[in-house]
Scaffold this active site. Structure first.
Site, PDB file in Angstrom:
ATOM      1  N   CYS A 142       0.832  -1.208   0.000  1.00 19.56           N
ATOM      2  CA  CYS A 142       0.000   0.000   0.000  1.00 19.56           C
ATOM      3  C   CYS A 142       0.869   1.260   0.000  1.00 19.56           C
ATOM      4  O   CYS A 142       1.591   1.521   0.963  1.00 19.56           O
ATOM      5  CB  CYS A 142      -0.917  -0.044   1.220  1.00 19.56           C
ATOM      6  SG  CYS A 142      -1.813   1.476   1.538  1.00 19.56           S
TER       7      CYS A 142
ATOM      8  N   CYS B 131       0.027   3.842   2.776  1.00 22.31           N
ATOM      9  CA  CYS B 131       0.495   3.329   4.076  1.00 22.31           C
ATOM     10  C   CYS B 131       1.968   3.664   4.272  1.00 22.31           C
ATOM     11  O   CYS B 131       2.384   4.071   5.359  1.00 22.31           O
ATOM     12  CB  CYS B 131       0.304   1.816   4.158  1.00 22.31           C
ATOM     13  SG  CYS B 131      -1.398   1.260   4.011  1.00 22.31           S
TER      14      CYS B 131
END
Length: 146
Positions: free
Chosen positions: A69, A72
């Site tokens: 991600c 993230c």
């Protein structure tokens, strides 16, 4: 006639580069310090660790992330900075990889990454979905309020 001039120009250029490089290295060394951070972000690797973290800490901020991600990865350094902030010293910072702990992520109802959850006294109090630095700071401030 131009060869000695060119040779001296190249030599002085190399000398300038080596002097600059040395001073840059020295500046970087001077800026480094050996102080340890106040807190850290704890990586939770088992369901038992997660349950223990909830049980043993009054306020827990959980970061549900995935290694693939991008958002993230972008917000992770900000979370680490907040964990070292004195005003959040009473918050236990934890992270779980949703791919490694699917049972915990299913139990918590994770729909997207990153998802930040604030727990007070073992109960979920707040949730933030997405990499939003100001909202993350607001979530943390709610965690330290009485």
């Amino acid at each position: 006639m131009s060869t000695p001039f060119l040779r001296s120009t190249i030599q002085s250029s190399l000398l300038r580069r080596s002097i600059f490089r040395t001073s840059t290295i020295q500046q970087n060394i001077r800026q480094f310090h050996y102080t340890s951070p106040n807190m850290t972000v704890h990586n939770i690797s088992t369901t038992e660790d997660w349950k223990a973290a909830l049980k043993n800490n009054k306020v827990v901020l959980l970061d549900c992330f995935a290694t693939w991600c991008g958002p993230c990865k972008a917000i992770s350094p900000m979370l680490v900075n907040h964990s070292n902030d004195e005003q959040f010293k009473d918050v236990f910072f934890a992270k779980i990889d949703v791919d490694e702990l699917p049972e915990v992520s299913q139990e918590l109802g994770i729909r997207a990454m990153p998802t930040f959850m604030l727990f007070k006294d073992g109960e979920k109090a707040e949730e933030l979905v997405g990499a939003n630095p100001p909202a993350l700071l607001g979530l943390l401030k709610k965690g330290v309020e009485a």
